[in-house]
Scaffold this motif. Sequence first.
Motif, PDB file in Angstrom:
ATOM      1  N   VAL A  66       0.863  -1.173   0.000  1.00  0.00           N
ATOM      2  CA  VAL A  66       0.000   0.000   0.000  1.00  0.00           C
ATOM      3  C   VAL A  66       0.910   1.237   0.000  1.00  0.00           C
ATOM      4  O   VAL A  66       2.128   1.120  -0.034  1.00  0.00           O
ATOM      5  N   GLY A  70      -0.226   4.142   4.246  1.00  0.00           N
ATOM      6  CA  GLY A  70      -1.231   3.114   4.440  1.00  0.00           C
ATOM      7  C   GLY A  70      -2.470   3.402   3.614  1.00  0.00           C
ATOM      8  O   GLY A  70      -2.526   4.349   2.831  1.00  0.00           O
ATOM      9  N   ASP A  71      -3.484   2.575   3.782  1.00  0.00           N
ATOM     10  CA  ASP A  71      -4.727   2.709   3.026  1.00  0.00           C
ATOM     11  C   ASP A  71      -5.499   3.938   3.513  1.00  0.00           C
ATOM     12  O   ASP A  71      -5.834   4.028   4.692  1.00  0.00           O
ATOM     13  N   TYR A  74      -8.539   3.346   5.696  1.00  0.00           N
ATOM     14  CA  TYR A  74      -8.284   3.032   7.110  1.00  0.00           C
ATOM     15  C   TYR A  74      -8.154   4.308   7.924  1.00  0.00           C
ATOM     16  O   TYR A  74      -8.779   4.451   8.989  1.00  0.00           O
ATOM     17  N   THR A 252      -1.505  -2.754  14.559  1.00  0.00           N
ATOM     18  CA  THR A 252      -2.349  -1.826  13.805  1.00  0.00           C
ATOM     19  C   THR A 252      -2.526  -0.538  14.594  1.00  0.00           C
ATOM     20  O   THR A 252      -3.202  -0.513  15.623  1.00  0.00           O
ATOM     21  N   ASP A 285      -0.610  -3.995   6.656  1.00  0.00           N
ATOM     22  CA  ASP A 285      -1.929  -3.673   6.109  1.00  0.00           C
ATOM     23  C   ASP A 285      -3.046  -4.595   6.579  1.00  0.00           C
ATOM     24  O   ASP A 285      -4.206  -4.190   6.601  1.00  0.00           O
ATOM     25  N   ARG A 289      -6.836  -3.389   7.196  1.00  0.00           N
ATOM     26  CA  ARG A 289      -7.945  -3.801   6.324  1.00  0.00           C
ATOM     27  C   ARG A 289      -9.095  -4.375   7.147  1.00  0.00           C
ATOM     28  O   ARG A 289     -10.270  -4.129   6.861  1.00  0.00           O
TER      29      ARG A 289
END
Length: 394
Positions: A66, A70-71, A74, A252, A285, A289
């Motif tokens: 990613v 990060g995403d 998120y 996370t 990730d 996710r």
Amino acid sequence: MLSNLKEQPKDKILGLMALYREDPRPTKIDLGVGVYKNAEGVTPVMRAVKAAERKLVEEQTSKSYVGLAGDPAYSEAMCDLLLADSVDRARLAAVATPGGTGAVRQAFELVKMANPDARVFVSDPTWPNHVSILGYLGIPVVKYRYFDTETRAVDFEGMMEDLADVTSNDVVLLHGCCHNPTGANLNLTQWQSVIDLINDKGCLPMIDIAYQGFGDGLEEDAAATRLVASSVPQLLIAASCSKNFGIYRERTGLLIAIGEKAENTAVTQGNLNHLNRQNFSFPPDHGARVVTEILTDPALKADWMAELEEMRLGMLGLRQQLADELQKLSGSDRFGFIAQHRGMFSQIGTTPDKVEILRADHAIYMVSDSRLNIAGLNAHSVPVLAKAIIDAGI
């Protein structure tokens, strides 16, 4: 070259875990490690996490990298959870990190980049890794009074007296909820006084929030963070999903930086991305996710919230049971603070030698500063702990 390395100080909690594993007594109780456990002593995989992971296995088509931050989905989902509509999102930069610890580390790195002369004011006591990381980075630490060992409540007068020494070059580190290690929290009136001081001094506040949903509820536990975010020009927030999603090993976390002006956000975001690149390149990730899937699926989110609430109420029940049992055995209300504290931890305010008596004579393991993990108890072990506390003369 490697022969020049020196032995590092032993981690007290990891050492305690090793002693616990080696203890053959069947009655032993682990109240040291800071991990949620259910009544069976298991750290469960939450129902919504299982469902989200199944969906990912079925639908995910790539394990490619990613972005450095990060995403974005998120970050957006987590900002909704933490901040709601308390701050203009245009002022906000964010990056995914390896756990809440990674967010804390990146925040301190960012502070050092922004001002090499910054000091960080931390509560006394605080999570030991705060001080350890700051020391490793060479950032000066200033402790402010926080916990009154007599009342086992916040020493707010002492806290405000010590924070009066803050300057505009400094950072004030605060716990968003469920203070670790004490369990004693500021009320919103006290938070407002801290905010007024921060604005008067022109310093940078930082909030470490690792237990949202473990104290008084998801919204209630975010109230202080939202109040600060809506009231100050700049703010750092280090958030963890380890506890409230139960995904400890997925590492996370999220670091949020709120700037004074939206036009500065791109530069802040670029610096956060740069720090990720230097320290670990792309963030993990899978956990992110899973969290995104849960927070953006109404059915999964509802089930997650319901299970999290069960966990929260279970810990509150254990707190009340322990306080009641100690009142019965001691004939006094001096342990009533346990029921008033919030989160996984309470610091019962005794000495390391008494903690050692609990371990040696009663097979009860807690950190030497007398922090106990409420989630390490169950209905059957509470009376055992209560009797041991009284027998040890605490």
